[in-house]
Design a protein around this motif. Structure first.
Motif, PDB file in Angstrom:
ATOM      1  N   LEU A   1     -32.075   7.101 -32.896  1.00 36.46           N
ATOM      2  CA  LEU A   1     -30.672   6.645 -32.787  1.00 36.46           C
ATOM      3  C   LEU A   1     -30.072   7.103 -34.285  1.00 36.46           C
ATOM      4  O   LEU A   1     -28.761   7.707 -34.190  1.00 36.46           O
ATOM      5  N   TYR A   2     -30.630   6.639 -35.284  1.00 40.24           N
ATOM      6  CA  TYR A   2     -30.209   6.882 -36.775  1.00 40.24           C
ATOM      7  C   TYR A   2     -30.022   8.544 -37.015  1.00 40.24           C
ATOM      8  O   TYR A   2     -29.044   8.784 -37.535  1.00 40.24           O
TER       9      TYR A   2
ATOM     10  N   TRP B   1     -42.168  -7.686 -43.108  1.00 39.16           N
ATOM     11  CA  TRP B   1     -40.990  -7.879 -43.786  1.00 39.16           C
ATOM     12  C   TRP B   1     -40.722  -6.378 -44.497  1.00 39.16           C
ATOM     13  O   TRP B   1     -39.597  -6.043 -44.388  1.00 39.16           O
ATOM     14  N   TYR B   2     -41.626  -5.714 -45.139  1.00 47.62           N
ATOM     15  CA  TYR B   2     -41.504  -4.644 -45.730  1.00 47.62           C
ATOM     16  C   TYR B   2     -40.933  -3.442 -44.774  1.00 47.62           C
ATOM     17  O   TYR B   2     -39.886  -2.706 -44.899  1.00 47.62           O
ATOM     18  N   HIS B   3     -41.614  -3.552 -43.688  1.00 40.98           N
ATOM     19  CA  HIS B   3     -40.927  -2.449 -42.522  1.00 40.98           C
ATOM     20  C   HIS B   3     -39.804  -2.742 -42.137  1.00 40.98           C
ATOM     21  O   HIS B   3     -39.060  -2.022 -41.697  1.00 40.98           O
ATOM     22  N   LEU B   4     -39.552  -4.235 -41.951  1.00 43.90           N
ATOM     23  CA  LEU B   4     -38.216  -4.367 -41.421  1.00 43.90           C
ATOM     24  C   LEU B   4     -37.259  -3.828 -42.507  1.00 43.90           C
ATOM     25  O   LEU B   4     -35.932  -3.567 -42.163  1.00 43.90           O
ATOM     26  N   LEU B   5     -37.516  -4.050 -43.891  1.00 44.05           N
ATOM     27  CA  LEU B   5     -36.665  -3.869 -45.028  1.00 44.05           C
ATOM     28  C   LEU B   5     -36.250  -2.169 -44.900  1.00 44.05           C
ATOM     29  O   LEU B   5     -35.323  -1.648 -45.196  1.00 44.05           O
ATOM     30  N   LYS B   6     -37.405  -1.516 -44.659  1.00 50.43           N
ATOM     31  CA  LYS B   6     -37.304   0.064 -44.490  1.00 50.43           C
ATOM     32  C   LYS B   6     -36.597   0.482 -43.360  1.00 50.43           C
ATOM     33  O   LYS B   6     -35.757   1.343 -43.430  1.00 50.43           O
ATOM     34  N   ILE B   7     -36.527  -0.222 -42.314  1.00 50.47           N
ATOM     35  CA  ILE B   7     -35.654   0.042 -41.185  1.00 50.47           C
ATOM     36  C   ILE B   7     -34.324  -0.239 -41.557  1.00 50.47           C
ATOM     37  O   ILE B   7     -33.150   0.481 -41.108  1.00 50.47           O
ATOM     38  N   SER B   8     -33.923  -1.467 -42.326  1.00 51.71           N
ATOM     39  CA  SER B   8     -32.585  -1.749 -42.558  1.00 51.71           C
ATOM     40  C   SER B   8     -32.066  -0.853 -43.685  1.00 51.71           C
ATOM     41  O   SER B   8     -30.909  -0.761 -43.784  1.00 51.71           O
ATOM     42  N   ASP B   9     -32.765  -0.264 -44.412  1.00 49.57           N
ATOM     43  CA  ASP B   9     -32.380   0.633 -45.729  1.00 49.57           C
ATOM     44  C   ASP B   9     -31.654   1.830 -44.606  1.00 49.57           C
ATOM     45  O   ASP B   9     -30.508   2.382 -45.539  1.00 49.57           O
ATOM     46  N   ILE B  10     -31.700   2.291 -43.610  1.00 47.90           N
ATOM     47  CA  ILE B  10     -31.098   3.584 -43.250  1.00 47.90           C
ATOM     48  C   ILE B  10     -29.752   3.152 -42.756  1.00 47.90           C
ATOM     49  O   ILE B  10     -28.773   4.075 -42.695  1.00 47.90           O
ATOM     50  N   LEU B  11     -29.388   1.670 -42.806  1.00 48.54           N
ATOM     51  CA  LEU B  11     -27.993   1.238 -42.814  1.00 48.54           C
ATOM     52  C   LEU B  11     -26.871   1.813 -43.733  1.00 48.54           C
ATOM     53  O   LEU B  11     -25.861   2.061 -43.713  1.00 48.54           O
TER      54      LEU B  11
END
Length: 141
Positions: free
Chosen positions: A36-37, A111-121
Protein backbone atom coordinates in the motif's frame (compact mmCIF):
# COMPACT_ATOMS: atom_id res chain seq x y z
CA UNK A 1 -2.60 -21.89 -2.93
CA UNK A 2 0.96 -20.59 -2.64
CA UNK A 3 -0.10 -18.11 0.06
CA UNK A 4 -1.55 -20.90 2.17
CA UNK A 5 1.65 -22.93 1.73
CA UNK A 6 3.79 -20.00 2.87
CA UNK A 7 1.57 -19.52 5.94
CA UNK A 8 1.82 -23.24 6.67
CA UNK A 9 5.64 -23.16 6.51
CA UNK A 10 5.80 -20.08 8.74
CA UNK A 11 3.44 -21.66 11.27
CA UNK A 12 5.52 -24.83 11.33
CA UNK A 13 8.98 -23.26 11.60
CA UNK A 14 8.22 -19.79 13.00
CA UNK A 15 8.35 -18.52 16.54
CA UNK A 16 5.03 -19.25 18.27
CA UNK A 17 5.48 -16.33 20.67
CA UNK A 18 4.85 -13.69 17.99
CA UNK A 19 1.22 -14.54 17.28
CA UNK A 20 0.07 -12.40 20.20
CA UNK A 21 1.52 -9.23 18.65
CA UNK A 22 -0.18 -6.79 16.30
CA UNK A 23 0.84 -7.41 12.65
CA UNK A 24 2.66 -10.64 13.52
CA UNK A 25 0.00 -13.30 13.14
CA UNK A 26 0.55 -13.35 9.37
CA UNK A 27 3.39 -12.33 7.08
CA UNK A 28 0.80 -10.81 4.75
CA UNK A 29 -0.09 -7.91 7.05
CA UNK A 30 3.33 -6.17 6.93
CA UNK A 31 3.69 -7.04 3.26
CA UNK A 32 0.28 -5.48 2.58
CA UNK A 33 1.36 -2.30 4.38
CA UNK A 34 4.50 -2.07 2.25
CA UNK A 35 2.50 -2.74 -0.92
CA UNK A 36 0.00 0.00 0.00
CA UNK A 37 2.92 2.34 0.74
CA UNK A 38 4.46 1.75 -2.68
CA UNK A 39 1.09 2.19 -4.36
CA UNK A 40 0.41 5.42 -2.44
CA UNK A 41 3.88 6.92 -3.01
CA UNK A 42 4.06 6.02 -6.68
CA UNK A 43 0.48 6.49 -7.87
CA UNK A 44 -2.31 7.38 -5.45
CA UNK A 45 -0.55 10.15 -3.49
CA UNK A 46 0.71 12.18 -6.47
CA UNK A 47 -2.64 11.72 -8.26
CA UNK A 48 -4.60 12.75 -5.15
CA UNK A 49 -2.43 15.83 -4.47
CA UNK A 50 -2.15 16.99 -8.10
CA UNK A 51 -4.87 19.68 -7.91
CA UNK A 52 -4.90 20.22 -4.15
CA UNK A 53 -3.18 22.63 -1.83
CA UNK A 54 -0.53 21.13 0.48
CA UNK A 55 -1.87 19.86 3.78
CA UNK A 56 -0.63 21.40 7.00
CA UNK A 57 0.61 18.35 8.90
CA UNK A 58 3.29 20.24 10.82
CA UNK A 59 1.88 19.60 14.33
CA UNK A 60 1.28 15.93 13.60
CA UNK A 61 4.82 15.57 12.20
CA UNK A 62 6.29 17.19 15.32
CA UNK A 63 4.45 14.77 17.61
CA UNK A 64 5.35 11.85 15.30
CA UNK A 65 9.05 12.79 15.25
CA UNK A 66 9.22 13.24 19.02
CA UNK A 67 7.56 9.85 19.47
CA UNK A 68 10.06 8.27 17.08
CA UNK A 69 12.97 9.80 19.01
CA UNK A 70 11.65 8.64 22.39
CA UNK A 71 10.97 5.08 21.21
CA UNK A 72 14.36 4.86 19.46
CA UNK A 73 16.08 6.11 22.62
CA UNK A 74 14.21 3.56 24.71
CA UNK A 75 15.12 0.74 22.32
CA UNK A 76 18.77 1.81 22.39
CA UNK A 77 18.64 1.71 26.17
CA UNK A 78 17.01 -1.75 26.20
CA UNK A 79 19.51 -3.12 23.66
CA UNK A 80 22.49 -1.80 25.61
CA UNK A 81 21.22 -3.20 28.92
CA UNK A 82 20.46 -6.50 27.19
CA UNK A 83 24.05 -6.67 25.97
CA UNK A 84 25.34 -5.99 29.47
CA UNK A 85 23.23 -8.78 30.97
CA UNK A 86 24.02 -11.28 28.21
CA UNK A 87 27.77 -10.96 28.74
CA UNK A 88 28.57 -10.48 25.05
CA UNK A 89 29.14 -7.34 23.00
CA UNK A 90 29.17 -9.17 19.68
CA UNK A 91 26.44 -11.73 19.51
CA UNK A 92 24.28 -13.81 21.74
CA UNK A 93 22.05 -16.80 21.23
CA UNK A 94 18.34 -16.26 20.87
CA UNK A 95 16.49 -17.21 24.03
CA UNK A 96 13.16 -18.73 22.97
CA UNK A 97 11.68 -18.63 26.45
CA UNK A 98 8.74 -16.35 27.12
CA UNK A 99 10.23 -14.67 30.18
CA UNK A 100 13.35 -12.75 31.21
CA UNK A 101 15.94 -12.02 28.53
CA UNK A 102 14.06 -14.09 25.93
CA UNK A 103 10.97 -11.94 26.29
CA UNK A 104 13.06 -8.75 26.25
CA UNK A 105 14.81 -9.81 23.02
CA UNK A 106 11.45 -10.59 21.43
CA UNK A 107 10.00 -7.20 22.41
CA UNK A 108 13.09 -5.33 21.16
CA UNK A 109 12.85 -6.96 17.75
CA UNK A 110 9.09 -6.43 17.61
CA UNK A 111 9.30 -2.71 18.46
CA UNK A 112 12.20 -2.28 16.05
CA UNK A 113 10.09 -3.66 13.21
CA UNK A 114 7.13 -1.46 14.17
CA UNK A 115 9.47 1.54 14.04
CA UNK A 116 10.66 0.56 10.58
CA UNK A 117 7.08 0.27 9.37
CA UNK A 118 6.23 3.66 10.89
CA UNK A 119 9.32 5.23 9.25
CA UNK A 120 7.62 5.02 5.87
CA UNK A 121 5.13 7.63 7.06
CA UNK A 122 7.79 10.31 6.50
CA UNK A 123 7.43 9.86 2.75
CA UNK A 124 3.65 10.00 3.04
CA UNK A 125 4.03 13.32 4.89
CA UNK A 126 6.27 14.65 2.10
CA UNK A 127 3.58 13.85 -0.43
CA UNK A 128 0.80 15.40 1.65
CA UNK A 129 2.90 18.56 2.10
CA UNK A 130 3.82 18.53 -1.62
CA UNK A 131 7.52 18.46 -0.75
CA UNK A 132 8.34 16.20 -3.67
CA UNK A 133 11.89 17.58 -3.84
CA UNK A 134 12.58 15.82 -0.52
CA UNK A 135 11.63 12.45 -1.99
CA UNK A 136 14.61 10.62 -3.46
CA UNK A 137 15.12 7.22 -5.03
CA UNK A 138 15.83 5.93 -1.51
CA UNK A 139 12.15 6.34 -0.62
CA UNK A 140 11.04 3.95 -3.34
CA UNK A 141 11.54 0.22 -2.94
Amino acid sequence: MIFAKIDEILDKYGDDRIHEFFLCDSVWKPLSIVALYVLFVRRIGPWFMKDRQPYNVRNFVIVFDITQIVVNFYLTYKISTNYFTSGSWYCFDVDYSNHGIGRTQLLIVYWYHLLKISDILDTVFFILKKNNRQISHLHFP
